[in-house]
Design an enzyme around this catalytic site. Structure first.
Site, PDB file in Angstrom:
ATOM      1  N   ARG A 142       0.882  -1.171   0.000  1.00 25.21           N
ATOM      2  CA  ARG A 142       0.000   0.000   0.000  1.00 25.21           C
ATOM      3  C   ARG A 142       0.915   1.215   0.000  1.00 25.21           C
ATOM      4  NH1 ARG A 142      -5.362   1.372   3.383  1.00 25.21           N
ATOM      5  NH2 ARG A 142      -6.112   0.079   1.684  1.00 25.21           N
ATOM      6  N   GLN A 146      -9.951  -3.831  -3.713  1.00 21.92           N
ATOM      7  CA  GLN A 146     -11.261  -3.345  -3.267  1.00 21.92           C
ATOM      8  C   GLN A 146     -12.324  -3.623  -4.328  1.00 21.92           C
ATOM      9  OE1 GLN A 146     -12.131  -1.699  -0.244  1.00 21.92           O
ATOM     10  NE2 GLN A 146     -14.102  -2.297  -1.068  1.00 21.92           N
ATOM     11  N   ASP A 197     -17.197   7.197  -1.748  1.00 20.53           N
ATOM     12  CA  ASP A 197     -15.901   6.995  -1.089  1.00 20.53           C
ATOM     13  C   ASP A 197     -15.555   8.296  -0.365  1.00 20.53           C
ATOM     14  OD1 ASP A 197     -13.329   6.131  -0.378  1.00 20.53           O
ATOM     15  OD2 ASP A 197     -12.484   6.432  -2.373  1.00 20.53           O
TER      16      ASP A 197
HETATM   17  N1   CP Z   1     -11.234  -0.165   2.080  1.00 19.37           N
HETATM   18  C1   CP Z   1      -9.963  -0.203   2.555  1.00 19.37           C
HETATM   19  O1   CP Z   1      -8.997  -0.414   1.806  1.00 19.37           O
HETATM   20  O2   CP Z   1      -9.861  -0.020   3.886  1.00 19.37           O
HETATM   21  P1   CP Z   1      -8.523   0.208   4.733  1.00 19.37           P
HETATM   22  O3   CP Z   1      -7.970   1.534   4.321  1.00 19.37           O
HETATM   23  O4   CP Z   1      -8.960   0.140   6.150  1.00 19.37           O
HETATM   24  O5   CP Z   1      -7.557  -0.894   4.405  1.00 19.37           O
HETATM   25  N1  NVA Z   2      -9.977   6.729  -1.621  1.00 19.68           N
HETATM   26  C1  NVA Z   2      -9.696   6.223  -0.307  1.00 19.68           C
HETATM   27  C2  NVA Z   2      -9.900   4.746  -0.243  1.00 19.68           C
HETATM   28  C3  NVA Z   2      -9.693   4.166   1.127  1.00 19.68           C
HETATM   29  C4  NVA Z   2      -9.798   2.692   1.151  1.00 19.68           C
HETATM   30  C5  NVA Z   2      -8.280   6.588   0.093  1.00 19.68           C
HETATM   31  O1  NVA Z   2      -7.387   6.553  -0.752  1.00 19.68           O
HETATM   32  O2  NVA Z   2      -8.079   6.929   1.248  1.00 19.68           O
END
Ligand code: CP
Ligand code: NVA
Length: 310
Positions: free
Chosen positions: A99, A129, A224
């Site tokens: 991530r 996701q 979102d």
């Molecule tokens: N939806 C999602 O990726 O959640 P987190 O940021 O908690 O991992």
């Molecule tokens: N668009 C959001 C998604 C979180 C899972 C972000 O990047 O924070």
């Protein structure tokens, strides 16, 4: 071999992963040794609840092991190059998920890794996701074709981009309702790719700057966060003003089909991108979505490691 974005999958592979996720959810015991003696490295540059827990639990359930590695305090590419990180990690682990902020960093990690790399969210994409979401929609609606998803809110973001690619690949129609302007609309290269997919699958892709028009006849309403992990806090006030006309509230939900479902990848803030009545209401399926991250990611890992067989 990698899942950098949904563009790495063929339409057939995407459908196979979704169907495998449904199968794993139904018969978890059949997969309890599928990752025996395998190790997943989980690299995190940003926070997470769902992604971290679901990947780690997923490996445990399949008989494997997961290592959490935070690079928050030792930014990737500074103390150690991305190339060296990828090459070193590949000597220890069987699969990597990351991530990260920049998609380019994720692409570089994949380039130098000898083991599969999964994008667990970058500023640009969030493929895990959307695979889980497509699983959820198939479970709830029984199909993807002829289903219309309306996405409301910040549309120059990872979830919107992956939704555009995913929906157009499985033949779903997608209408985006967002403020006008390059800063808030999907990026052109992603939109072009979605349009190209849509030509092949017969789905409809449209960008509208009107929330009510976007949700007309929709089967799925999706929103979102207006404040994604990478957005600086000092932008909050201006963004709330701008996105408020796209808030999902009961009045907006009533313009969609009567049996429409509400989705949000979470984390969510009640009173911002949706009201509490909507996210806590009867039409909300947000926790089914969250659960499916676990099953979908297990299917993704098995696919990338070509470990489909029980
Ligand atoms: N939806 C999602 O990726 O959640 P987190 O940021 O908690 O991992
Ligand atoms: N668009 C959001 C998604 C979180 C899972 C972000 O990047 O924070």
């Amino acid at each position: 071999m990698h899942l950098r974005s949904l563009n790495d999958l063929t339409r057939k592979e995407l459908t196979e992963i979704i169907d495998k996720a449904i199968e794993i959810k139904k018969n978890p015991k059949d997969f309890s040794t599928a990752m025996k003696d395998k190790t997943l490295m989980m690299l995190f540059e940003k926070p997470s609840l769902r992604t971290r827990i679901s990947f780690e639990t997923g490996m445990t359930r399949m008989g494997g092991h997961a290592i959490f590695y935070s690079i928050k305090d030792s930014p990737l590419g500074k103390k150690e190059s991305i190339e060296d990180t990828a090459k070193t990690a590949s000597r220890y682990v069987d699969i990597i998920m990351a991530r990260l902020f920049k998609q380019e960093d994720l692409d570089a990690l994949a380039k130098y890794s000898d083991v599969p790399v999964i994008n667990a969210l970058t500023n640009k994409y969030h493929p895990c996701q959307i695979i889980a979401d497509l699983q959820t929609i198939k479970e709830k609606k029984g199909k993807h074709k002829e289903i219309k998803l309306a996405y409301l809110g910040d549309s120059n973001n990872n979830v919107t981009h992956s939704l555009l690619l995913g929906c157009s690949m499985v033949g779903m129609n997608i209408s985006i309702g967002c403020p006008k302007g390059k800063e808030f609309e999907p990026q052109k290269d992603v939109l072009d790719k979605a349009m190209e997919n849509a030509k092949e699958t017969g789905s409809k892709v449209e960008i509208l700057n009107d929330a009510e028009k976007a949700v007309e006849n929709a089967d799925v309403i999706y929103t979102d966060s207006w404040m994604s992990y990478h957005i600086p806090e000092d932008q909050q006030e201006a963004r709330v003003k701008l996105f408020m006309p796209f808030q999902v509230n009961e009045a907006l939900m009533s313009k969609a089909k009567d049996d429409a479902v509400f989705m949000n990848c979470l984390p969510a803030i009640r009173g911002m991108e949706q009201t509490a009545e909507v996210i806590d209401g009867k039409q909300s399926i947000v926790f089914d979505q969250a659960e499916n991250r676990l099953h979908a990611q297990n299917a993704i890992m098995l696919n990338l490691m070509k470990k489909w067989e029980k």
